[in-house]
Design a protein around this motif. Structure first.
Motif, PDB file in Angstrom:
ATOM      1  N   ALA B  20       0.810  -1.217   0.000  1.00 45.00           N
ATOM      2  CA  ALA B  20       0.000   0.000   0.000  1.00 45.00           C
ATOM      3  C   ALA B  20       0.839   1.260   0.000  1.00 45.00           C
ATOM      4  CB  ALA B  20      -0.929  -0.003   1.205  1.00 45.00           C
ATOM      5  N   SER B  21       2.053   1.201   0.470  1.00 45.93           N
ATOM      6  CA  SER B  21       2.836   2.441   0.558  1.00 45.93           C
ATOM      7  C   SER B  21       4.323   2.136   0.526  1.00 45.93           C
ATOM      8  CB  SER B  21       2.485   3.176   1.853  1.00 45.93           C
ATOM      9  OG  SER B  21       2.884   2.398   2.960  1.00 45.93           O
ATOM     10  N   PHE B  22       5.105   3.163   0.310  1.00 38.22           N
ATOM     11  CA  PHE B  22       6.564   3.001   0.444  1.00 38.22           C
ATOM     12  C   PHE B  22       7.117   4.197   1.182  1.00 38.22           C
ATOM     13  CE2 PHE B  22       5.864   4.765  -3.843  1.00 38.22           C
ATOM     14  CZ  PHE B  22       6.637   5.912  -3.811  1.00 38.22           C
ATOM     15  N   THR B  23       8.272   3.973   1.831  1.00 38.50           N
ATOM     16  CA  THR B  23       8.942   5.057   2.545  1.00 38.50           C
ATOM     17  C   THR B  23      10.273   5.311   1.848  1.00 38.50           C
ATOM     18  OG1 THR B  23       7.933   4.259   4.563  1.00 38.50           O
ATOM     19  CG2 THR B  23       9.730   5.836   4.815  1.00 38.50           C
ATOM     20  N   ALA B  24      10.579   6.585   1.682  1.00 45.51           N
ATOM     21  CA  ALA B  24      11.836   6.933   1.022  1.00 45.51           C
ATOM     22  C   ALA B  24      12.652   7.829   1.933  1.00 45.51           C
ATOM     23  CB  ALA B  24      11.558   7.627  -0.293  1.00 45.51           C
ATOM     24  N   GLN B  25      13.940   7.692   1.825  1.00 47.47           N
ATOM     25  CA  GLN B  25      14.822   8.588   2.577  1.00 47.47           C
ATOM     26  C   GLN B  25      15.366   9.621   1.612  1.00 47.47           C
ATOM     27  OE1 GLN B  25      17.926   6.612   4.730  1.00 47.47           O
ATOM     28  NE2 GLN B  25      18.888   8.572   5.305  1.00 47.47           N
ATOM     29  N   CYS B  26      15.368  10.904   2.058  1.00 47.17           N
ATOM     30  CA  CYS B  26      15.841  11.980   1.188  1.00 47.17           C
ATOM     31  C   CYS B  26      17.367  11.991   1.190  1.00 47.17           C
ATOM     32  CB  CYS B  26      15.347  13.328   1.694  1.00 47.17           C
ATOM     33  SG  CYS B  26      13.584  13.472   1.602  1.00 47.17           S
ATOM     34  N   TYR B  27      17.921  12.409   0.047  1.00 42.80           N
ATOM     35  CA  TYR B  27      19.371  12.540  -0.021  1.00 42.80           C
ATOM     36  C   TYR B  27      19.832  13.746   0.777  1.00 42.80           C
ATOM     37  CZ  TYR B  27      19.199   9.034  -3.692  1.00 42.80           C
ATOM     38  OH  TYR B  27      19.006   7.884  -4.378  1.00 42.80           O
ATOM     39  N   THR B  28      18.995  14.776   0.796  1.00 42.86           N
ATOM     40  CA  THR B  28      19.374  16.005   1.483  1.00 42.86           C
ATOM     41  C   THR B  28      18.391  16.238   2.616  1.00 42.86           C
ATOM     42  OG1 THR B  28      19.902  16.790  -0.714  1.00 42.86           O
ATOM     43  CG2 THR B  28      20.024  18.414   1.072  1.00 42.86           C
ATOM     44  N   LEU B  29      18.928  16.670   3.776  1.00 44.60           N
ATOM     45  CA  LEU B  29      18.049  16.950   4.907  1.00 44.60           C
ATOM     46  C   LEU B  29      17.046  18.040   4.507  1.00 44.60           C
ATOM     47  CD1 LEU B  29      17.667  16.166   7.930  1.00 44.60           C
ATOM     48  CD2 LEU B  29      19.079  18.167   8.493  1.00 44.60           C
ATOM     49  N   TYR B  30      15.842  17.874   4.951  1.00 44.73           N
ATOM     50  CA  TYR B  30      14.751  18.832   4.667  1.00 44.73           C
ATOM     51  C   TYR B  30      14.463  19.009   3.169  1.00 44.73           C
ATOM     52  CZ  TYR B  30      15.291  20.045   9.561  1.00 44.73           C
ATOM     53  OH  TYR B  30      15.370  19.970  10.905  1.00 44.73           O
ATOM     54  N   THR B  73      20.711  32.602  16.777  1.00 44.58           N
ATOM     55  CA  THR B  73      19.788  32.248  15.691  1.00 44.58           C
ATOM     56  C   THR B  73      19.817  30.744  15.491  1.00 44.58           C
ATOM     57  OG1 THR B  73      21.495  32.391  14.025  1.00 44.58           O
ATOM     58  CG2 THR B  73      20.247  34.405  14.461  1.00 44.58           C
ATOM     59  N   GLU B  74      18.835  30.271  14.719  1.00 44.13           N
ATOM     60  CA  GLU B  74      18.760  28.830  14.444  1.00 44.13           C
ATOM     61  C   GLU B  74      19.924  28.379  13.579  1.00 44.13           C
ATOM     62  OE1 GLU B  74      14.827  28.282  12.795  1.00 44.13           O
ATOM     63  OE2 GLU B  74      13.944  29.046  14.654  1.00 44.13           O
ATOM     64  N   GLU B  75      20.370  29.268  12.665  1.00 41.77           N
ATOM     65  CA  GLU B  75      21.506  28.914  11.811  1.00 41.77           C
ATOM     66  C   GLU B  75      22.743  28.692  12.649  1.00 41.77           C
ATOM     67  OE1 GLU B  75      19.547  31.603  11.066  1.00 41.77           O
ATOM     68  OE2 GLU B  75      18.439  30.503   9.507  1.00 41.77           O
ATOM     69  N   GLU B  76      22.871  29.479  13.711  1.00 41.71           N
ATOM     70  CA  GLU B  76      24.019  29.398  14.594  1.00 41.71           C
ATOM     71  C   GLU B  76      24.140  28.009  15.221  1.00 41.71           C
ATOM     72  OE1 GLU B  76      24.236  33.034  17.033  1.00 41.71           O
ATOM     73  OE2 GLU B  76      25.425  31.834  18.410  1.00 41.71           O
ATOM     74  N   VAL B  77      22.957  27.395  15.508  1.00 45.24           N
ATOM     75  CA  VAL B  77      22.944  26.057  16.118  1.00 45.24           C
ATOM     76  C   VAL B  77      23.644  25.070  15.202  1.00 45.24           C
ATOM     77  CG1 VAL B  77      21.478  24.201  16.990  1.00 45.24           C
ATOM     78  CG2 VAL B  77      20.788  26.585  17.303  1.00 45.24           C
ATOM     79  N   PHE B  78      23.274  25.145  13.867  1.00 47.77           N
ATOM     80  CA  PHE B  78      23.886  24.215  12.929  1.00 47.77           C
ATOM     81  C   PHE B  78      25.359  24.526  12.693  1.00 47.77           C
ATOM     82  CE2 PHE B  78      19.508  23.277  12.066  1.00 47.77           C
ATOM     83  CZ  PHE B  78      19.523  21.919  11.746  1.00 47.77           C
ATOM     84  N   ARG B  79      25.675  25.839  12.757  1.00 50.32           N
ATOM     85  CA  ARG B  79      27.063  26.226  12.527  1.00 50.32           C
ATOM     86  C   ARG B  79      27.955  25.711  13.663  1.00 50.32           C
ATOM     87  NH1 ARG B  79      26.138  31.516  11.549  1.00 50.32           N
ATOM     88  NH2 ARG B  79      26.784  32.100  13.666  1.00 50.32           N
ATOM     89  N   THR B  85      23.736  17.734  10.862  1.00 44.91           N
ATOM     90  CA  THR B  85      23.139  17.366   9.570  1.00 44.91           C
ATOM     91  C   THR B  85      23.444  15.907   9.236  1.00 44.91           C
ATOM     92  OG1 THR B  85      25.108  18.301   8.571  1.00 44.91           O
ATOM     93  CG2 THR B  85      23.124  19.669   8.504  1.00 44.91           C
ATOM     94  N   ARG B  86      24.501  15.365   9.829  1.00 48.34           N
ATOM     95  CA  ARG B  86      24.826  13.959   9.573  1.00 48.34           C
ATOM     96  C   ARG B  86      24.061  13.001  10.485  1.00 48.34           C
ATOM     97  NH1 ARG B  86      27.448  13.533   4.809  1.00 48.34           N
ATOM     98  NH2 ARG B  86      28.610  15.438   4.503  1.00 48.34           N
ATOM     99  N   LEU B  87      23.571  13.516  11.597  1.00 47.61           N
ATOM    100  CA  LEU B  87      22.854  12.649  12.538  1.00 47.61           C
ATOM    101  C   LEU B  87      21.355  12.601  12.248  1.00 47.61           C
ATOM    102  CD1 LEU B  87      24.644  13.652  15.860  1.00 47.61           C
ATOM    103  CD2 LEU B  87      24.930  11.559  14.520  1.00 47.61           C
ATOM    104  N   LEU B  88      20.884  13.616  11.457  1.00 46.95           N
ATOM    105  CA  LEU B  88      19.448  13.695  11.152  1.00 46.95           C
ATOM    106  C   LEU B  88      19.197  13.287   9.710  1.00 46.95           C
ATOM    107  CD1 LEU B  88      18.536  17.130  12.755  1.00 46.95           C
ATOM    108  CD2 LEU B  88      17.866  14.866  13.574  1.00 46.95           C
ATOM    109  N   THR B  89      17.966  12.848   9.469  1.00 54.42           N
ATOM    110  CA  THR B  89      17.590  12.533   8.090  1.00 54.42           C
ATOM    111  C   THR B  89      16.117  12.853   7.864  1.00 54.42           C
ATOM    112  OG1 THR B  89      17.548  10.839   6.406  1.00 54.42           O
ATOM    113  CG2 THR B  89      17.064  10.113   8.616  1.00 54.42           C
ATOM    114  N   SER B  90      15.758  13.193   6.623  1.00 49.04           N
ATOM    115  CA  SER B  90      14.347  13.419   6.268  1.00 49.04           C
ATOM    116  C   SER B  90      13.830  12.185   5.539  1.00 49.04           C
ATOM    117  CB  SER B  90      14.192  14.637   5.354  1.00 49.04           C
ATOM    118  OG  SER B  90      14.443  15.806   6.073  1.00 49.04           O
ATOM    119  N   ARG B  91      12.674  11.729   5.972  1.00 52.54           N
ATOM    120  CA  ARG B  91      12.047  10.591   5.282  1.00 52.54           C
ATOM    121  C   ARG B  91      10.628  11.003   4.893  1.00 52.54           C
ATOM    122  NH1 ARG B  91      14.432   7.362   9.610  1.00 52.54           N
ATOM    123  NH2 ARG B  91      16.050   6.009   8.730  1.00 52.54           N
TER     124      ARG B  91
END
Lengths: 575, 198
Positions: B20-30, B73-79, B85-91
């Motif tokens: 009925a469905s499939f799950t895909a993992q994105c190559y790029t986060l978000y 800022t939020e960007e500062e967190v990632f910086r 970005t390596r520990l998270l993934t978008s599916r």
């Protein structure tokens, strides 16, 4: 839909193409139904319920047959009963558009009356009564002019244009031959156009030329004419439109003269012509008991037919009446009341001791010549007793003559009498349950056309007419009726009467009538043809031109005479 | 396809599939396609409608911790935490709505789901218009079961409408088809219509 490819997207065959060309607008799909109740058609989202009216014609294309029917009801449907409790956001045009025709839709009930012939225009095969219904999902269309024509025929000698179907321009015709074969009923409450409808029918019968009519014209409306207060004009009667073919008789020549009506004969009736049966029929209007009315028979036995009435009315004083009662063995009080009530008849000027002319014979003579006879009652039209007495008396005698002549014709001793349509108003007085069994009108209504005499009854209280008589009325034309019992009486014994009831109750109060019976293949609501304008008179007289018999006194030039005349016109000096 | 009508592109890879469905993992986060987007996977193509997008830790046994208490800022967190970005993934999960068979679109489930590691693409507007020319997918989506099926449906119709030349006519047609499906459930129909109303 018109002219487009069919539902399956296939290329239509040439035959189907022709059909599609003559098709009206698409309405919807058959989704439910039965032969007795009619079929339910769910309207397409593109067809608005407001455009479909009760009484309109619809054709339904079944798999093998085309059905022709009439809309008997229009309703709103919904797939979810919660709709009426929580209506959707219809102020959002998108939602309104989506909902209409899907969740909320219109339906029409159609009574399929006829199956159309497979080949249109084939005169040998007319529409036949539907004995089945179209299957699910058959498409319904507004009937086209061509369909209506195929069903109701075109205007010609045998078909008289009486009006047009609702919202259609088409001329709707009644089959006059069929119509005059059986009795005709014109019903409707007062002021709904019965008189105009009757005038039209009479013009039709006159034009068709197969039958004569004898009109007992209670309110002097059919002969010379009468005021039409609604339209502030004078509606011409038959005599003005067809002077050569209509004879007017009158009971009240003063009134006729005042109205400028030209009358052919003045009717006088001798006491000797009144029979006990006439008294019997007047029982209700004269307020006589059964015993009193039947005393007339004893008097007739005593004095004989020609004399009983004049001798009885010649009695003077209470004692002589009582003496007479003893002599003929009748209850004295009963005879007393008979004497009192019959004495009232003396005030009718048209009743005379004796008359040389027999009114009934005179009427028959005119009828034999192919004339149509209108008997105007003048001031006596306001007196129901006079109306009933005269019409009953004349009709009985005319009917007797017809019976004799018909029997002679059957025995090979003469010509068949010309078919006759007798027109009576206030018919429920003549044909009520209590008197219909023993009056001449009841007899005529029941024996159908056996003796070439039929009735046209005009009435506003059809419920008062005996149901046995009503069942013999072949063609019924009814304007608006609002009394439940009257509606029931008119529709009694008609297939689909439950559906017709809705139609009948929704008629406009003017110029609309529901017609059903022998003269038409199916019930139909019509907008009555115009009668009263100069144009309408011209049309009515023009279409009567097909009648070929020369009028009385009219001379026809022979071929030789014409030749002589033309030569003398060309060469006057030679002549 | 994306709502702005940009050309098709590869967005990820199937990592889990069922009938009925499939799950895909994105190559790029978000970089997941939006909710209701029509995507294709495998060859011949199997079409799906994105019904769930999630961004989560790659290792489910290591929950994500809040790290930005001192950041401006939020960007500062990632910086400051480049490993994030390596520990998270978008599916994203897509409900299967049909598949391609030869030259024809089939608006029913394929006999087998797309294989794992199949590439997942967004569809071109032409492809979307073609696939949604028939509206059988409405029924699949309505009966798909996820709690926000109506939201997915609304998003899908809004997105597909852009791909059609006459968006309003498409929405009206879809609305009528929905009305036929939900003839007995007026409140639900009403709420979906409000979501797709142009």
């Amino acid at each position: 839909m018109t002219g487009g490819p069919n539902q399956n997207g296939d290329t239509p065959s040439p035959a189907a193409d022709v059909d599609l060309d003559s098709q009206g607008a698409a309405l919807g799909l058959v989704v439910d139904g039965s032969l007795s109740q009619g079929v339910e058609v769910r309207l397409d989202p593109s067809a608005s319920v407001e455009d479909v009216k009760v009484g309109a014609f619809v054709t339904i294309r079944g798999d093998n047959n085309n059905f022709f029917g009439v809309v008997t009801d229009v309703s709103l449907g919904t797939t979810d009963p919660r709709l009426k409790h929580t209506p959707p956001q219809v102020d959002n045009p998108f939602i309104a558009q989506v909902m209409s025709g899907t969740v909320a839709y219109g339906t029409i009930s159609v009574l399929p009356n006829l199956i159309m012939p497979a080949v249109m225009g084939d005169s040998h095969e007319g529409p036949s009564a539907a004995k089945t219904i179209p299957p699910h999902f058959s498409r319904a269309y507004v009937a086209s002019q061509r369909d209506v024509e195929a069903v109701f025929g075109q205007e010609d000698q045998g078909h008289f244009w009486i009006g047009s179907p609702l919202d259609m321009e088409h001329k709707l015709c009644v089959d006059l031959d069929e119509m005059v074969k059986r009795s005709i009923g014109v019903f409707g409450k007062s002021g709904t156009g019965k008189t105009f409808l009757t005038r039209l029918l009479l013009v039709g019968i006159l034009q068709q030329g197969q039958a004569s009519s004898l009109i007992f014209d209670m309110h002097s409306e059919y002969g010379w004419g009468a005021a039409d207060p609604e339209n502030h004009r004078f509606a011409k009667g038959l005599k003005q439109l067809f002077p050569a073919r209509v004879s007017t008789f009158t009971l009240d020549d003063d009134s006729s003269r005042r109205r400028g009506s030209s009358t052919d004969e003045v009717v006088r009736i001798g006491y000797g012509e009144i029979e006990p049966e006439d008294v019997e029929m007047l029982r209700e209007t004269l307020n006589l008991s059964e015993v009193a009315a039947s005393a007339a028979f004893n008097l007739q036995q005593k004095f004989g037919q020609r004399e009983w009435m004049s001798k009885f009315l010649a009695l003077e004083g209470r004692d002589s009446v009582f003496e007479m009662a003893n002599e003929i063995q009748v209850q004295p009080n009963a005879l007393g009341s008979l004497y009192n009530r019959l004495s009232r008849l003396k005030r009718f000027d048209f009743l005379v001791e004796s008359t040389r002319q027999d009114a009934a014979n005179r009427v028959v003579e005119h009828l034999d010549r192919g004339q149509h006879v209108v008997l105007e009652f003048g001031k006596y039209g306001r007196d129901l007793t006079a109306y009933m007495l005269v019409s009953n008396l004349l009709t009985r005698r005319i009917h007797n003559q017809y019976v004799d002549r018909k029997e002679e014709a059957e025995g090979g001793q003469g010509r068949e009498p010309r078919p006759l349509v007798i027109v009576i108003e206030e018919a429920h007085k003549f044909l009520s349950q209590s008197v219909a069994s023993h009056t001449i009108f009841g007899t005529i209504a029941r024996e159908l056309r056996k003796y070439n005499v039929t009735l046209m009854v005009i009435d506003q209280r059809p419920s008062g007419i005996d149901s046995e008589v009503m069942s013999q009325v072949g063609t019924r034309l009814t304007c608006l009726l609002d009394n439940e019992r009257d509606i029931e009486a008119v529709l009694e014994g008609t297939p689909g009467s439950r559906q017709l009831r809705t139609v009948l109750a929704r008629l406009e109060p003017k110029q609309q009538a529901l017609i059903f019976g022998h003269a038409l293949p199916m019930p139909v609501v019509i907008h009555t043809r115009e009668y009263g304008s100069t144009d309408s008179y011209e049309q009515l007289s023009r279409s009567a031109a097909g009648w070929t018999a020369p009028a009385l006194g009219e001379t026809i030039e022979t071929h030789e005479e014409r030749l002589d005349r033309e030569i003398s016109e060309l060469f006057p000096e030679d002549g | 396809m994306t709502l702005d009508g940009s050309p098709p592109r590869r967005v990820g890879e199937v990592v889990e599939a069922n009938s009925a469905s499939f799950t895909a993992q994105c190559y790029t986060l978000y970089d997941a396609p939006p909710l209701g987007c029509i995507v294709s996977a495998g060859s011949p193509e199997i079409y799906g409608v994105v019904c769930r997008v999630a961004t989560e830790p790659l290792d489910s046994s290591r929950p994500v911790l809040a790290r930005g208490e001192t950041a401006e800022t939020e960007e500062e967190v990632f910086r400051d935490n480049p490993q994030l970005t390596r520990l998270l993934t978008s599916r994203f999960e897509a409900l299967i709505a049909g598949h391609r068979e030869g030259d024809a679109d089939r608006h029913y489930l394929p006999s087998l789901p797309p294989p794992v590691h199949s590439f997942v693409y967004t569809c071109s507007p032409q492809e979307v218009a073609r696939f949604t020319s028939r509206l059988d997918l409405l029924r699949l989506l309505l009966n798909s079961g996820p709690p926000m099926a109506d939201e997915v449906l609304g998003a899908c119709l809004r997105g597909a409408a852009v791909a059609h030349d006459d968006s309003e006519a498409f929405l009206l047609r879809a609305g009528k088809a929905l009305a036929a499906e939900l003839a007995g459930d007026l409140p639900r129909l009403n709420s979906i219509l409000k979501k797709v109303s142009p």
